[in-house]
Design a protein around this motif. Structure first.
Motif, short mmCIF file in Angstrom:
data_model
loop_
_atom_site.label_atom_id
_atom_site.label_comp_id
_atom_site.label_asym_id
_atom_site.label_seq_id
_atom_site.Cartn_x
_atom_site.Cartn_y
_atom_site.Cartn_z
N VAL A 1 65.29 52.61 94.61
CA VAL A 1 65.74 53.76 95.30
C VAL A 1 66.12 52.54 96.63
O VAL A 1 66.89 52.82 96.88
CB VAL A 1 65.14 54.88 95.54
N LEU A 2 64.90 51.78 96.85
CA LEU A 2 65.14 51.00 97.82
C LEU A 2 65.85 49.62 97.06
O LEU A 2 65.76 48.47 97.62
CB LEU A 2 63.54 50.29 97.85
N ALA A 3 66.38 49.36 95.79
CA ALA A 3 67.02 48.33 95.72
C ALA A 3 68.11 47.28 96.74
O ALA A 3 68.04 46.12 96.45
CB ALA A 3 68.44 48.45 94.47
N ALA A 4 68.65 47.86 97.65
CA ALA A 4 69.43 47.15 98.60
C ALA A 4 68.81 46.41 100.02
O ALA A 4 68.84 45.54 100.07
CB ALA A 4 70.65 48.60 99.31
N PRO A 5 67.80 47.07 100.33
CA PRO A 5 67.51 46.29 101.09
C PRO A 5 65.66 45.08 100.34
O PRO A 5 65.63 44.17 101.12
CB PRO A 5 66.34 47.53 101.67
N ILE A 6 65.57 45.50 99.10
CA ILE A 6 64.72 44.42 98.80
C ILE A 6 65.72 43.30 98.31
O ILE A 6 65.21 41.81 98.18
CB ILE A 6 64.29 45.03 97.32
N ALA A 7 66.82 43.87 97.57
CA ALA A 7 67.51 42.84 97.29
C ALA A 7 68.44 41.96 98.64
O ALA A 7 68.34 40.65 98.43
CB ALA A 7 69.50 43.19 96.32
N GLY A 8 68.74 42.54 99.58
CA GLY A 8 69.05 41.65 101.18
C GLY A 8 67.50 41.26 100.85
O GLY A 8 67.85 40.02 101.70
N TYR A 9 66.57 41.06 101.05
CA TYR A 9 65.45 40.47 101.66
C TYR A 9 65.48 39.04 100.36
O TYR A 9 65.11 38.13 101.18
CB TYR A 9 64.23 41.53 101.09
N THR A 10 65.60 39.52 99.23
CA THR A 10 65.71 38.47 98.29
C THR A 10 66.41 37.51 98.39
O THR A 10 66.16 35.87 98.51
CB THR A 10 65.14 38.89 96.84
N GLN A 11 67.63 37.94 99.05
CA GLN A 11 68.79 37.26 99.46
C GLN A 11 68.95 36.15 100.96
O GLN A 11 68.70 35.04 100.71
CB GLN A 11 69.80 37.88 99.12
N SER A 12 68.13 37.35 101.69
CA SER A 12 67.68 36.17 102.42
C SER A 12 66.86 35.29 102.58
O SER A 12 66.67 33.63 102.81
CB SER A 12 67.30 36.93 103.82
N LEU A 13 65.82 35.11 101.63
CA LEU A 13 64.78 34.74 101.04
C LEU A 13 65.39 33.43 100.16
O LEU A 13 65.17 32.09 100.64
CB LEU A 13 63.53 35.61 100.08
N ALA A 14 65.88 33.32 99.37
CA ALA A 14 66.80 32.56 98.73
C ALA A 14 67.33 31.42 99.40
O ALA A 14 67.40 30.35 98.94
CB ALA A 14 67.71 33.03 97.49
N ARG A 15 68.50 31.92 100.05
CA ARG A 15 69.19 31.21 102.04
C ARG A 15 68.34 30.23 102.15
O ARG A 15 68.70 28.66 102.08
CB ARG A 15 70.36 32.02 101.86
N ALA A 16 67.37 30.50 102.93
CA ALA A 16 66.22 29.91 103.12
C ALA A 16 64.80 28.85 102.69
O ALA A 16 65.62 27.65 102.83
CB ALA A 16 64.75 31.19 104.13
N LEU A 17 65.47 29.34 101.38
CA LEU A 17 64.49 28.19 100.61
C LEU A 17 65.17 26.86 99.89
O LEU A 17 64.87 26.08 99.89
CB LEU A 17 64.23 29.06 98.75
N LEU A 18 66.88 27.30 100.16
CA LEU A 18 67.26 26.47 99.17
C LEU A 18 67.36 25.24 100.62
O LEU A 18 67.71 23.87 100.06
CB LEU A 18 68.31 26.82 98.49
N ASP A 19 67.45 26.16 101.86
CA ASP A 19 67.66 25.06 102.98
C ASP A 19 66.65 24.24 103.13
O ASP A 19 67.07 23.13 103.56
CB ASP A 19 68.42 26.24 104.02
N GLY A 20 65.68 24.78 103.64
CA GLY A 20 63.90 24.12 102.80
C GLY A 20 64.18 23.84 104.65
O GLY A 20 63.03 22.94 105.93
N GLU A 21 64.83 23.82 105.77
CA GLU A 21 64.89 22.89 107.28
C GLU A 21 63.60 24.16 107.94
O GLU A 21 62.65 23.63 109.01
CB GLU A 21 65.66 22.83 107.94
#
Length: 538
Positions: free
Chosen positions: A487-507
């Protein structure tokens, strides 16, 4: 905000020490204290999760000692997510134990104390910001998990515990050697600056750095139970008490978390390509290919194990292997989409496999055969237990509309997208799809066989499953989480997308740690080691 970082460590450490010191405390009081500790840790984790969702990274120095000798704690989106998942899982496990009738309570005076120390080690591993303290918290995990594994006694648990400890000590040795090599060539173990130091190495230092990084990768792959380093998992998880095995569902994810940190913050590919001291064929093979190969092999071994298992707990342990292989197949893509998909699947599979372990505990207590998959002479388990088992089977097999299907679909989409962008080879794309879909089919077959044995075979009686309802709520909540994740797939997937981008950036993560205090050169740091930053006794 610093208090939110300290509480997830201080609460379980203090409660664990108290429970060890007061081991004669009545069991009811131990349960209450464990529940209070788990609730407190979950509240702090949710606070960190809310801050990280706003893009904030919380960092602090324990004791205000200078870097690199002070212990640095930091919480970004990844740390907060893993800590929240761990705290929620621990709360469910302790609730399951608290609802157990006295006769069904596992033996062992120190069970709740060891659970708290396990939570301390898990929280430390997710919040620490340097490799040496990550090693220390890994050792805390090893000691506490060994104690939990032997709870209840018996030769089977002792053998599994010995096997578990020996293999994980090998992994710890690899970890320590890798840390030593990296410190020798970089002079730091801080995750904030290690990547920068590695990129500035002289050519003659690259082989040592590459060897250290490869040793760390091997150690973390062993912790994650990646084939062929998986031999410890099935014996340990199938021998442990069901609530302990449910908490262990997060243990392999610690290895995955460490791999993510390592890959995101360090130029591993460049360092390994120059690692002439490593065997040449291995040094020239991209690390991404190694991880993907291990993930697909883990998928295959786990799926075959699910089909051939003759005991429910062993089947659930093989499901852990399937989950590790699936999420690493997404992580190995190396893109933000692949990492985000893997993390969504990580949340799903941790909760569902833990719920299955607790459900197996409920089912086994009402069967003369226990958890063995043999036709019963007594009536089969109650229909409502069958409904929970069906829910768990659909979720873990990845069938729609539950979150397992969404997670696998996201992973397969990320693999295909990476291949279309030229980031992966054609055979790798085909193999990933075949392994994920094929393993899902085998899991459906294995769980169907188990369900038929448990719920269809045996004489019928309206009293089947009587007296077992008190144990079910925790298992039901964890299994029902799959529907909530859908049911909450959209907001959770949005959170993990932001997480992954910040993780790869690392700055942002590095800047938050650097803001505490610049990392001193080794010579300057050694001169000032005798005093804290603001005075006081050394």
């Amino acid at each position: 905000m610093s208090l939110l970082l300290i509480l997830p460590l201080a609460l379980p450490l203090g409660l664990g020490a108290w429970l060890f010191a007061c081991s004669e405390m009545p069991l009811r009081q131990q349960r209450r204290l464990s529940l209070i500790g788990a609730l407190g840790q979950l509240a702090a984790a949710l606070g960190l999760l809310a801050l990280s969702a706003q893009g904030q990274i919380v960092a602090t120095l324990i004791g205000d000692w200078p870097v690199p000798y002070g212990i640095v704690l930091a919480a970004d989106r990844l740390s907060a997510l893993m800590l929240t998942l761990t705290s929620a899982l621990a709360l469910a496990v302790i609730a399951h134990l608290s609802l157990s009738p006295s006769g069904a309570q596992p033996s062992g005076r120190h069970l709740h104390a060891l659970l708290q120390l396990q939570l301390f080690g898990l929280a430390g591993a997710f919040l620490t910001a340097d490799l040496f303290n990550l090693f220390v918290f890994f050792e805390v995990l090893l000691i506490a998990s060994y104690g939990l594994l032997v709870q209840g006694g018996g030769p089977a648990r002792s053998r599994a515990a010995l096997h578990y400890v020996v293999l994980n000590m090998i992994g710890s040795s690899l970890f320590l050697m890798g840390v030593a090599l990296l410190y020798a060539v970089t002079g730091t173990l801080s995750l904030a600056v290690l990547g920068e130091r590695l990129s500035e190495l002289a050519p003659d230092q690259a082989p040592l750095a590459g060897a250290g990084l490869l040793l760390l990768t091997g150690a973390f792959a062993l912790k994650a139970a990646l084939v062929p380093l998986h031999a410890w998992l099935v014996p340990a998880y199938s021998a442990a008490l069901a609530p302990v095995a449910a908490l262990f569902a997060i243990m392999t994810k610690v290895g995955v978390y460490a791999l993510l940190r390592l890959f995101a913050l360090m130029p591993i590919g460049a360092a390994l390509s120059d690692a002439v001291l490593v065997a040449q064929p291995l040094a020239r093979l991209p690390l991404q290919t190694l991880i993907l190969t291990g993930a697909l092999l883990t998928l295959a071994v786990g799926a075959v194990g699910v089909v051939t298992a003759s005991e429910l707990r062993a089947m659930a342990a093989y499901l852990i292997l399937v989950s590790v292989g699936t999420l690493l197949a997404g992580v190995a893509v190396g893109t933000a989409e692949g990492i985000a998909a893997g993390l969504y699947y990580l949340i799903h599979t941790t909760l569902v496999t833990a719920g299955l372990f607790l459900l197996i505990d409920v089912i086994s207590q009402g069967r003369a055969q226990g958890s063995w998959l043999q036709p019963a002479q007594q009536p089969p388990a109650a229909a409502w237990l069958g409904g929970l088992f069906l829910l768990g089977a659909l979720a873990i097999a990845g069938l729609p509309p539950l979150s397992g299907f969404i997670g696998k679909a996201l992973i397969l989409e990320a693999v295909q997208s990476a291949s279309a962008q030229g980031l992966g080879s054609g055979p790798a794309w085909i193999l990933s799809w075949s392994a994920v879909l094929g393993s899902s089919l085998l899991v459906v077959i294995g769980l169907s066989r188990a369900g038929i044995t448990l719920f269809w075979q045996g004489p019928r009686s309206s009293s089947a499953g009587a007296g077992r309802g008190a144990l079910a709520p925790a298992a039901a909540v964890l299994l029902a989480a799959s529907a909530l994740l859908s049911v909450l797939a959209a907001p959770i997937a949005g959170y993990t997308q932001s997480l992954a981008r910040a993780l790869l950036d690392g700055e942002d993560y590095s800047n938050a740690i650097r803001a505490l205090e610049p990392v001193d050169p080794p010579s300057a740091a050694i001169e000032g080691i005798a005093q804290p930053r603001h005075g006081g006794s050394p």
